[in-house]
Design a protein around this motif. Structure first.
Motif, PDB file in Angstrom:
ATOM      1  N   TYR A 274      -6.971 -14.612 -12.981  1.00 31.97           N
ATOM      2  CA  TYR A 274      -5.663 -14.937 -13.538  1.00 31.97           C
ATOM      3  C   TYR A 274      -5.139 -13.893 -14.516  1.00 31.97           C
ATOM      4  O   TYR A 274      -4.050 -14.031 -15.034  1.00 31.97           O
ATOM      5  CB  TYR A 274      -5.711 -16.309 -14.224  1.00 31.97           C
ATOM      6  N   SER A 275      -5.902 -12.850 -14.780  1.00 37.89           N
ATOM      7  CA  SER A 275      -5.404 -11.800 -15.667  1.00 37.89           C
ATOM      8  C   SER A 275      -4.548 -10.827 -14.862  1.00 37.89           C
ATOM      9  O   SER A 275      -4.811 -10.574 -13.695  1.00 37.89           O
ATOM     10  CB  SER A 275      -6.559 -11.077 -16.350  1.00 37.89           C
ATOM     11  N   PRO A 276      -3.510 -10.289 -15.493  1.00 40.18           N
ATOM     12  CA  PRO A 276      -2.608  -9.395 -14.764  1.00 40.18           C
ATOM     13  C   PRO A 276      -3.334  -8.141 -14.273  1.00 40.18           C
ATOM     14  O   PRO A 276      -4.064  -7.512 -15.029  1.00 40.18           O
ATOM     15  CB  PRO A 276      -1.537  -9.029 -15.788  1.00 40.18           C
ATOM     16  N   SER A 277      -3.152  -7.839 -13.027  1.00 35.41           N
ATOM     17  CA  SER A 277      -3.801  -6.674 -12.439  1.00 35.41           C
ATOM     18  C   SER A 277      -3.113  -6.329 -11.123  1.00 35.41           C
ATOM     19  O   SER A 277      -2.167  -6.989 -10.709  1.00 35.41           O
ATOM     20  CB  SER A 277      -5.277  -6.989 -12.184  1.00 35.41           C
ATOM     21  N   PHE A 278      -3.649  -5.309 -10.478  1.00 35.40           N
ATOM     22  CA  PHE A 278      -3.173  -4.957  -9.148  1.00 35.40           C
ATOM     23  C   PHE A 278      -3.491  -6.107  -8.198  1.00 35.40           C
ATOM     24  O   PHE A 278      -4.365  -6.920  -8.464  1.00 35.40           O
ATOM     25  CB  PHE A 278      -3.856  -3.677  -8.664  1.00 35.40           C
ATOM     26  N   ARG A 279      -2.775  -6.172  -7.078  1.00 34.57           N
ATOM     27  CA  ARG A 279      -2.971  -7.240  -6.103  1.00 34.57           C
ATOM     28  C   ARG A 279      -3.150  -6.628  -4.714  1.00 34.57           C
ATOM     29  O   ARG A 279      -2.497  -5.640  -4.390  1.00 34.57           O
ATOM     30  CB  ARG A 279      -1.769  -8.174  -6.089  1.00 34.57           C
ATOM     31  N   ILE A 280      -4.018  -7.218  -3.926  1.00 33.24           N
ATOM     32  CA  ILE A 280      -4.135  -6.832  -2.515  1.00 33.24           C
ATOM     33  C   ILE A 280      -3.412  -7.888  -1.700  1.00 33.24           C
ATOM     34  O   ILE A 280      -3.568  -9.088  -1.933  1.00 33.24           O
ATOM     35  CB  ILE A 280      -5.607  -6.683  -2.055  1.00 33.24           C
ATOM     36  N   LYS A 281      -2.594  -7.425  -0.778  1.00 34.38           N
ATOM     37  CA  LYS A 281      -1.841  -8.324   0.100  1.00 34.38           C
ATOM     38  C   LYS A 281      -2.111  -7.921   1.543  1.00 34.38           C
ATOM     39  O   LYS A 281      -1.980  -6.755   1.904  1.00 34.38           O
ATOM     40  CB  LYS A 281      -0.349  -8.240  -0.190  1.00 34.38           C
ATOM     41  N   VAL A 282      -2.502  -8.918   2.345  1.00 34.79           N
ATOM     42  CA  VAL A 282      -2.761  -8.696   3.767  1.00 34.79           C
ATOM     43  C   VAL A 282      -1.969  -9.745   4.538  1.00 34.79           C
ATOM     44  O   VAL A 282      -2.023 -10.924   4.212  1.00 34.79           O
ATOM     45  CB  VAL A 282      -4.266  -8.839   4.100  1.00 34.79           C
ATOM     46  N   THR A 283      -1.224  -9.299   5.531  1.00 35.38           N
ATOM     47  CA  THR A 283      -0.497 -10.208   6.413  1.00 35.38           C
ATOM     48  C   THR A 283      -0.969  -9.965   7.835  1.00 35.38           C
ATOM     49  O   THR A 283      -1.037  -8.822   8.289  1.00 35.38           O
ATOM     50  CB  THR A 283       1.025  -9.976   6.316  1.00 35.38           C
ATOM     51  N   ILE A 284      -1.303 -11.059   8.523  1.00 28.89           N
ATOM     52  CA  ILE A 284      -1.750 -10.991   9.914  1.00 28.89           C
ATOM     53  C   ILE A 284      -0.752 -11.763  10.761  1.00 28.89           C
ATOM     54  O   ILE A 284      -0.365 -12.887  10.422  1.00 28.89           O
ATOM     55  CB  ILE A 284      -3.165 -11.581  10.063  1.00 28.89           C
ATOM     56  N   ALA A 285      -0.315 -11.149  11.859  1.00 30.22           N
ATOM     57  CA  ALA A 285       0.647 -11.785  12.764  1.00 30.22           C
ATOM     58  C   ALA A 285       0.068 -13.070  13.335  1.00 30.22           C
ATOM     59  O   ALA A 285      -1.131 -13.172  13.580  1.00 30.22           O
ATOM     60  CB  ALA A 285       1.017 -10.838  13.899  1.00 30.22           C
ATOM     61  N   LYS A 286       0.941 -14.048  13.555  1.00 33.94           N
ATOM     62  CA  LYS A 286       0.500 -15.369  14.029  1.00 33.94           C
ATOM     63  C   LYS A 286      -0.215 -15.314  15.372  1.00 33.94           C
ATOM     64  O   LYS A 286      -1.074 -16.133  15.663  1.00 33.94           O
ATOM     65  CB  LYS A 286       1.675 -16.333  14.086  1.00 33.94           C
ATOM     66  N   ASP A 287       0.100 -14.311  16.193  1.00 30.72           N
ATOM     67  CA  ASP A 287      -0.561 -14.170  17.492  1.00 30.72           C
ATOM     68  C   ASP A 287      -1.719 -13.165  17.451  1.00 30.72           C
ATOM     69  O   ASP A 287      -2.231 -12.764  18.484  1.00 30.72           O
ATOM     70  CB  ASP A 287       0.451 -13.772  18.568  1.00 30.72           C
ATOM     71  N   PHE A 288      -2.103 -12.759  16.241  1.00 30.74           N
ATOM     72  CA  PHE A 288      -3.200 -11.810  16.008  1.00 30.74           C
ATOM     73  C   PHE A 288      -2.953 -10.455  16.673  1.00 30.74           C
ATOM     74  O   PHE A 288      -3.890  -9.769  17.051  1.00 30.74           O
ATOM     75  CB  PHE A 288      -4.553 -12.377  16.451  1.00 30.74           C
ATOM     76  N   SER A 289      -1.683 -10.069  16.797  1.00 32.76           N
ATOM     77  CA  SER A 289      -1.344  -8.795  17.426  1.00 32.76           C
ATOM     78  C   SER A 289      -1.364  -7.628  16.450  1.00 32.76           C
ATOM     79  O   SER A 289      -1.359  -6.475  16.872  1.00 32.76           O
ATOM     80  CB  SER A 289       0.032  -8.883  18.076  1.00 32.76           C
ATOM     81  N   GLY A 290      -1.371  -7.898  15.165  1.00 37.33           N
ATOM     82  CA  GLY A 290      -1.369  -6.812  14.195  1.00 37.33           C
ATOM     83  C   GLY A 290      -1.468  -7.314  12.769  1.00 37.33           C
ATOM     84  O   GLY A 290      -1.541  -8.517  12.518  1.00 37.33           O
ATOM     85  N   LEU A 291      -1.468  -6.351  11.849  1.00 40.30           N
ATOM     86  CA  LEU A 291      -1.577  -6.678  10.440  1.00 40.30           C
ATOM     87  C   LEU A 291      -0.863  -5.643   9.595  1.00 40.30           C
ATOM     88  O   LEU A 291      -0.481  -4.574  10.076  1.00 40.30           O
ATOM     89  CB  LEU A 291      -3.047  -6.761  10.024  1.00 40.30           C
ATOM     90  N   GLN A 292      -0.684  -5.987   8.330  1.00 37.83           N
ATOM     91  CA  GLN A 292      -0.212  -5.024   7.343  1.00 37.83           C
ATOM     92  C   GLN A 292      -1.000  -5.272   6.072  1.00 37.83           C
ATOM     93  O   GLN A 292      -1.398  -6.399   5.777  1.00 37.83           O
ATOM     94  CB  GLN A 292       1.280  -5.121   7.104  1.00 37.83           C
ATOM     95  N   MET A 293      -1.273  -4.184   5.337  1.00 36.57           N
ATOM     96  CA  MET A 293      -2.048  -4.262   4.111  1.00 36.57           C
ATOM     97  C   MET A 293      -1.382  -3.406   3.050  1.00 36.57           C
ATOM     98  O   MET A 293      -0.871  -2.330   3.358  1.00 36.57           O
ATOM     99  CB  MET A 293      -3.469  -3.721   4.328  1.00 36.57           C
ATOM    100  N   THR A 294      -1.435  -3.877   1.812  1.00 36.70           N
ATOM    101  CA  THR A 294      -0.920  -3.089   0.711  1.00 36.70           C
ATOM    102  C   THR A 294      -1.588  -3.515  -0.588  1.00 36.70           C
ATOM    103  O   THR A 294      -2.055  -4.645  -0.708  1.00 36.70           O
ATOM    104  CB  THR A 294       0.619  -3.217   0.597  1.00 36.70           C
TER     105      THR A 294
END
Length: 115
Positions: free
Chosen positions: A52-72
């Protein structure tokens, strides 16, 4: 940022793709949530002080059909992509990033792309 077959975080030398045996329930087990449009989203703090302390965040999104992803990796606000691999001050965030990625690999969600 669009969802593609492979993804790479700014500054990381490794590119990742979805594991062929990925399962919906495995995503839920590690903390992914389903968005309104059906995609799976993962958003975690890279803080070494606590979740809960402020810091960088990792975000991952995966397509609903599992065709791809994005990360940041983003700043505290979650709006701007940052490179945590550049500075010595972000060494703890890099360790936390690798811990999370290793967990996703062990759970057959991600795998590193061979070069």
């Amino acid at each position: 940022m669009a969802i593609k077959e492979t993804a790479k975080v700014m500054g990381d030398s490794v590119t990742y793709k979805l594991a062929p045996g990925i399962k919906r329930y495995a995503l839920m087990d590690v903390g992914f949530t389903e968005s309104r449009n059906g995609n799976f989203q993962f958003d975690r703090s890279l803080s070494t002080e606590g979740p809960y302390s402020p810091s960088f965040r990792i975000k991952v999104t995966i397509a609903k059909d599992f065709s791809g992803l994005q990360m940041t990796v983003t700043d505290v606000s979650g709006m701007r992509a940052v490179n945590i691999f550049q500075k010595q001050e972000t060494k703890g965030a890099v360790e936390q990033y690798h811990f999370i990625i290793d967990n996703l690999i062990q759970r057959d969600i991600l795998e590193a792309v061979e070069k």
